[in-house]
Design an enzyme around this catalytic site. Structure first.
Site, PDB file in Angstrom:
ATOM      1  N   HIS A 147       0.831  -1.194   0.000  1.00  0.00           N
ATOM      2  CA  HIS A 147       0.000   0.000   0.000  1.00  0.00           C
ATOM      3  C   HIS A 147       0.870   1.251   0.000  1.00  0.00           C
ATOM      4  O   HIS A 147       1.855   1.342   0.746  1.00  0.00           O
ATOM      5  CB  HIS A 147      -0.922   0.020   1.217  1.00  0.00           C
ATOM      6  CG  HIS A 147      -2.025  -0.989   1.093  1.00  0.00           C
ATOM      7  ND1 HIS A 147      -2.268  -1.678  -0.061  1.00  0.00           N
ATOM      8  CD2 HIS A 147      -2.953  -1.417   1.983  1.00  0.00           C
ATOM      9  CE1 HIS A 147      -3.306  -2.474   0.116  1.00  0.00           C
ATOM     10  NE2 HIS A 147      -3.738  -2.348   1.360  1.00  0.00           N
ATOM     11  N   ARG A 416      -5.476 -11.791  -3.850  1.00  0.00           N
ATOM     12  CA  ARG A 416      -6.625 -10.962  -3.455  1.00  0.00           C
ATOM     13  C   ARG A 416      -7.229 -10.334  -4.701  1.00  0.00           C
ATOM     14  O   ARG A 416      -6.505  -9.896  -5.600  1.00  0.00           O
ATOM     15  CB  ARG A 416      -6.224  -9.877  -2.458  1.00  0.00           C
ATOM     16  CG  ARG A 416      -7.443  -9.030  -2.007  1.00  0.00           C
ATOM     17  CD  ARG A 416      -7.121  -8.099  -0.858  1.00  0.00           C
ATOM     18  NE  ARG A 416      -6.509  -6.868  -1.271  1.00  0.00           N
ATOM     19  CZ  ARG A 416      -6.953  -5.634  -0.932  1.00  0.00           C
ATOM     20  NH1 ARG A 416      -8.021  -5.501  -0.174  1.00  0.00           N
ATOM     21  NH2 ARG A 416      -6.314  -4.571  -1.330  1.00  0.00           N
ATOM     22  N   GLU A 538     -15.546  -5.207   4.901  1.00  0.00           N
ATOM     23  CA  GLU A 538     -14.892  -3.898   4.974  1.00  0.00           C
ATOM     24  C   GLU A 538     -15.812  -2.760   5.395  1.00  0.00           C
ATOM     25  O   GLU A 538     -15.433  -1.937   6.221  1.00  0.00           O
ATOM     26  CB  GLU A 538     -14.276  -3.558   3.610  1.00  0.00           C
ATOM     27  CG  GLU A 538     -13.237  -4.558   3.136  1.00  0.00           C
ATOM     28  CD  GLU A 538     -12.634  -4.168   1.809  1.00  0.00           C
ATOM     29  OE1 GLU A 538     -11.750  -3.298   1.792  1.00  0.00           O
ATOM     30  OE2 GLU A 538     -13.049  -4.735   0.786  1.00  0.00           O
ATOM     31  N   ASP A 578     -11.499   0.817   5.228  1.00  0.00           N
ATOM     32  CA  ASP A 578     -12.729   1.238   4.563  1.00  0.00           C
ATOM     33  C   ASP A 578     -13.879   1.390   5.546  1.00  0.00           C
ATOM     34  O   ASP A 578     -14.762   2.225   5.345  1.00  0.00           O
ATOM     35  CB  ASP A 578     -13.084   0.238   3.462  1.00  0.00           C
ATOM     36  CG  ASP A 578     -12.237   0.453   2.222  1.00  0.00           C
ATOM     37  OD1 ASP A 578     -12.527   1.394   1.472  1.00  0.00           O
ATOM     38  OD2 ASP A 578     -11.268  -0.292   2.019  1.00  0.00           O
ATOM     39  N   ARG A 616      -5.142  -4.043   9.256  1.00  0.00           N
ATOM     40  CA  ARG A 616      -4.848  -2.791   9.949  1.00  0.00           C
ATOM     41  C   ARG A 616      -3.898  -1.936   9.115  1.00  0.00           C
ATOM     42  O   ARG A 616      -2.951  -2.438   8.531  1.00  0.00           O
ATOM     43  CB  ARG A 616      -4.222  -3.054  11.322  1.00  0.00           C
ATOM     44  CG  ARG A 616      -5.047  -3.971  12.199  1.00  0.00           C
ATOM     45  CD  ARG A 616      -4.325  -4.309  13.495  1.00  0.00           C
ATOM     46  NE  ARG A 616      -4.312  -3.183  14.412  1.00  0.00           N
ATOM     47  CZ  ARG A 616      -3.211  -2.621  14.895  1.00  0.00           C
ATOM     48  NH1 ARG A 616      -2.033  -3.066  14.531  1.00  0.00           N
ATOM     49  NH2 ARG A 616      -3.273  -1.626  15.738  1.00  0.00           N
ATOM     50  N   ARG A 749      -9.662   5.466  -2.376  1.00  0.00           N
ATOM     51  CA  ARG A 749      -9.090   4.452  -1.493  1.00  0.00           C
ATOM     52  C   ARG A 749      -8.882   5.045  -0.100  1.00  0.00           C
ATOM     53  O   ARG A 749      -8.625   6.235   0.052  1.00  0.00           O
ATOM     54  CB  ARG A 749      -7.763   3.938  -2.047  1.00  0.00           C
ATOM     55  CG  ARG A 749      -7.923   3.152  -3.330  1.00  0.00           C
ATOM     56  CD  ARG A 749      -6.632   2.445  -3.698  1.00  0.00           C
ATOM     57  NE  ARG A 749      -6.774   1.753  -4.965  1.00  0.00           N
ATOM     58  CZ  ARG A 749      -7.368   0.575  -5.110  1.00  0.00           C
ATOM     59  NH1 ARG A 749      -7.864  -0.037  -4.059  1.00  0.00           N
ATOM     60  NH2 ARG A 749      -7.472   0.013  -6.300  1.00  0.00           N
TER      61      ARG A 749
END
Length: 918
Positions: A147, A416, A538, A578, A616, A749
């Protein structure tokens, strides 16, 4: 701070001054005396305005910064970014220094360390068999993600590590004056190099770059630290009363990764990238194995005439291709040259490209990693059986632990993808196979019926005669690649398939059908699966429906068969990011807690072991905060020994770029997991608190949604008052900032959402709504309400952890800084209206926090973080000021590359200084 505490921190002050002096000398050398004096003036004014709260200094600082030319602004930004960076290095080094001093002085071990865990176990009279029973259930897996909040380049990070190492070398008590001078000279050279190293990436990160970045942390810490922790646990168990001696435990730690397997919103993650990830991971771990086996050969020149061996060791030596007459009486060396040859052959068979010494002959490749560690065990048994425990307990033991933990894959990579993609791909496969023309329009019940029929059928949906879209071909290709990886590197290489935006049972059945297409799920009686199908819940709505979704899943015989084939374990992932963006901090925390409680009950009824995977983020607004406290704050019964959690962004660098710090953080995860397993309190223990949290959450949700989703112009305010657009231009990740090409908050996002609010020091996702919730509660409950909240804080770990994380964000937020960012909003009336609401809510939240905790100031119980903020924030204030000024120039049409570069440098510097900003 009292005098003893100041004395303990004297060395930190010395380090910060030394590094600051070296940076100042570097500035003089390369930028000139005038620029140095300019930066020094800015520094003094920043320190005075922050620490002394001198209004005149603050005004002088603003005038000075506003008057800078573009060139001067860039240099000042770089200087203060490095001031902050060097202060961070000194703080981390000081934390390690204090830890060593405490151990040397016999201070009690921290509860978050393994030493503290086993000291407590010993004090309770825990026996070896009890410890072994508990540890046999423990498997903790931090999962690295790509990320995009890690703004630092690897070159910069490597220099920081070198500076940290040399700074630590100065602590030696027996250094001679010339040795100390030599170290300072090296530090001077490193700081000089740091200043002349490009801080920003010149091009956008590709997936290959993210794979390489993730691999660097195995070199920095994981490969050495994970075996060390495993050995430490076994040694600690051996000291407990019992008759087992020192046990050989299955690994309690493993490392996971999403890098190369996470396709959610990232079209650049392909089958080719998954293959590349495993090739590079294989090259990294095989290089380690080969180097260690070679070093063992040098350490074990034991002669047959002086040290006896077991028959198994003799046989292992005889199988070696090493026929050198010089080693015919050295069976251990011959055995190791044979192992080296087999590793080399295995690496060649896997297509790995290694730079290593040539093997002394040909040998059969290993069929799997277990065969490799079995031969190491032969050496270990022979050494221990003939009195060579010292040799067995050194490098060999660490290599055996590494082989068990890392295998031939190094890290387990998760797959994913978003449920919407699965729906589209499965719909196309069903249409082309003439099963149903309109799968995506069908209701849930009909979907399940069709998908279950496909799972029962031995035929595949895919046909070589059909033409499929690029999307479908790409999704099937990555599953085929995953199947090949598992065949080559073992089942631990890929074990999870995570479904983003999971809402229903059909979302999980769709993945089962896709796994079947690649042979990763085998139909029949019963169905068997090689991969966990992991729903990721989420949004607030999904969290509220998670337990019912899983109840319906377990009601299916196909699902029960899949779970049984995976050892009776079902994994569920919870999304912190999210859910926070959707419902705000208070509601996100509470809905996550309630979802866990409900899921524990559903799994108990289904007689299925539950493994939570906590998604997390780095900052509190994305579920971050200290991992140790977060694990202990989970609902009773939710931590059942197996635990996975993501490690994201710049937090990976802060936790795992240093071996000692990495060990401390990994130990904390294990210690917290073991302690949380022991919490068997009934869920009804805090039922009265649950009712109060429902009230608080409902009001906080209303206030948060009203601001973020229902206030006209809020999106315009957000996009103008934060550097969100400029963050999207930074070369810090391969994924787009939004899931869809729109300006809606829903499509943004969570990472850039939180990242942007951190940059302007508002930290809104980490606290907004809590103050109004408490005020409303106190109005309804009257005088007794405050006492109830105080009692919740004292006696409920969940509420205490929630407020602790909220406190960290309130301490880092600064609305006096944030106020300057509202000047970037073209509509001044809108800016004032929204900012005044933010300020009012902040005031209410601060009042609520102090009233509930009884604290007189922020971070009273966390002097380390308080010291860090005190040392670092004066260097961040000029960065914020210049970010606003440069954004004004840039958005006014001054599109000079220097202005754009200056903005990106401020983003980089603030992210590095705040440390958990995204």
């Amino acid at each position: 701070m009292d005098t003893p505490e100041r004395d303990k921190d004297a060395a930190l002050g010395d380090d910060i001054r030394l590094l600051g002096r070296l940076l100042g000398d570097t500035l003089r050398t390369h930028e000139g005396e005038f620029t140095f004096e300019l930066i020094e003036s800015v520094r003094k004014l920043a320190v005075a305005s922050r620490r002394l709260e001198d209004i005149a200094s603050r005004k002088s600082l603003a005038r000075m910064l506003d008057a800078l030319t573009d060139d001067q602004a860039v240099v000042v930004v770089r200087a203060f970014s490095y001031f902050s960076l060097l202060a961070n290095i000194a703080e981390d080094r000081h934390h390690l220094r204090r830890g060593r001093e405490n151990r040397r002085n016999g201070a009690p071990a921290l509860a978050s360390t393994l030493r503290g865990l086993f000291e407590d176990a010993s004090a309770r009279g825990t026996k070896q068999d009890e410890a072994l029973a508990a540890l046999s259930r423990v498997r903790v897996t931090p999962v690295l993600t790509a990320h995009p909040t890690e703004v630092q380049r690897k070159s910069t990070l490597d220099l920081q590590l070198a500076i940290s190492q040399r700074l630590g070398d100065r602590d030696s008590l027996d250094l001679l004056p010339d040795e100390k001078q030599a170290i300072e000279l090296e530090l001077r050279s490193l700081v000089d190099t740091l200043w002349r190293t490009r801080m920003l990436r010149g091009v956008k990160l590709a997936v290959r770059d993210e794979i390489e970045n993730a691999l660097s942390y195995f070199e920095y810490s994981f490969i050495d630290v994970v075996p060390r922790i495993q050995a430490g646990i076994e040694d600690a168990v051996a000291k407990l009363p019992g008759d087992f001696g020192r046990p050989e435990l299955d690994p309690v730690l493993s490392i996971g990764s999403w890098v190369g397997g996470d396709r959610d919103g990232n079209p650049f993650v392909t089958a080719e990238m998954l293959d590349y990830a495993f090739r590079r991971q294989g090259e990294r771990i095989f290089s380690h194995y080969l180097a260690e086996v070679h070093a063992l050969g040098a350490e074990l020149p034991l002669s047959r005439t002086l040290a006896r061996v077991t028959p198994a060791l003799d046989a292992l030596a005889e199988r070696s291709p090493d026929r050198s007459p010089h080693r015919q009486l050295e069976p251990y060396r011959r055995a190791l040259t044979g192992i080296y040859a087999r590793l080399t052959a295995t690496a060649k068979g896997l297509g790995l490209q290694l730079e290593q010494r040539t093997a002394l002959g040909d040998a059969e490749p290993y069929p799997d990693a277990a065969a490799f560690t079995a031969e190491l065990d032969v050496i270990d048994t022979s050494l221990r059986g003939h009195g060579c425990h010292l040799q067995a307990d050194g490098r060999l033991r660490m290599l055996r632990k590494a082989g068990a933990a890392f295998g031939f894959h190094l890290a387990t990579v998760d797959l994913r993808q978003n449920s919407e993609i699965h729906e589209e791909v499965v719909g196309e496969l069903l249409r082309e196979a003439k099963v149903t023309p309109g799968y995506v329009t069908l209701p849930e019940e009909q979907r399940q019926k069709i998908l279950r029929a496909e799972l029962a059928s031995p035929r595949l949906l895919r046909s070589r005669f059909a033409t499929y879209s690029d999307l479908t071909r790409g999704e099937l290709a990555i599953l085929e690649s995953a199947a090949a990886v598992r065949r080559q590197r073992g089942p631990d290489a890929i074990r999870q398939y995570v479904i983003s935006k999971a809402e229903s049972v059909s979302d999980m059945l769709e993945v089962a059908v896709l796994l079947k297409e690649a042979g990763l799920l085998v139909p029949g009686e019963p169905i068997t699966s090689g991969l966990q199908i992991v729903p990721l819940f989420e949004t607030i709505k999904d969290l509220r429906g998670a337990a019912e979704t899983m109840r319906q899943w377990f009601a299916l015989p196909e699902a029960r068969a899949i779970v049984k084939s995976l050892g009776g374990v079902q994994e569920v992932m919870l999304g912190y990011s999210d859910s926070n963006k959707d419902g705000g901090y208070t509601t996100s925390n509470w809905e996550l807690y309630k979802a866990e409680v409900a899921l524990v009950n559903v799994f108990a009824a289904a007689a299925t072991r539950l493994r939570f995977f906590h998604g997390r983020g780095g900052t509190v607004g994305r579920g971050g905060g200290p991992s140790y406290e977060a694990i202990l704050a989970q609902p009773p019964g939710s931590v059942q020994g197996e635990l996975r959690l993501t490690e994201q962004g710049e937090v990976i660098a802060s936790k795992y770029s240093n071996k000692d710090i990495g060990q401390r953080n990994l130990e904390a995860l294990v210690a917290a997991t073991v302690r949380a397993m022991q919490d068997v309190a009934p869920h009804t223990e805090h039922e009265d608190f649950h009712i109060i949290m429902d009230e608080l959450s409902a009001k906080a949700f209303e206030v948060y949604r009203e601001l973020v989703y229902e206030t006209p112009g809020f999106v315009d305010y957000f996009r103008a008052s934060t550097p969100i657009r400029e963050i999207a231009e930074l070369n810090i990740g391969s994924r787009p900032a939004s899931r869809k090409p729109s300006d809606r908050i829903e499509d943004l996002r969570a990472i850039p959402w939180v990242f942007s609010w951190a940059q302007c020091r508002t930290m809104l996702p980490g606290w907004f709504g809590f103050g109004s919730a408490v005020e409303s509660f106190l109005v309804r409950r009257g005088p007794d309400g405050q006492a109830m909240l105080n009692e919740m804080y004292r006696s409920w770990p969940f509420f205490r952890a929630m407020l602790s994380n909220l406190e960290m964000l309130l301490a880092k937020a600064d609305l006096s800084v944030a106020a300057r960012y509202k000047e970037l909003v073209p509509d001044a009336v809108l800016a004032e209206e929204i900012f005044s609401r933010i300020r009012t809510e902040m005031d209410a939240t601060v009042r609520a926090y102090f009233a509930i905790t009884g604290s007189l100031g922020f971070l009273e119980s966390n002097p380390t973080l308080a010291r860090s903020i005190r040392n670092r924030f004066p260097y961040l204030d000029p960065l914020n000021h210049l970010q606003v000024e440069l954004l004004k120039r840039y958005r006014a049409g001054e599109v000079d590359d220097k202005v754009k570069r200056g903005i990106h440098l401020t983003i980089n510097g603030l992210a590095a200084g705040l440390r958990n900003s995204g």
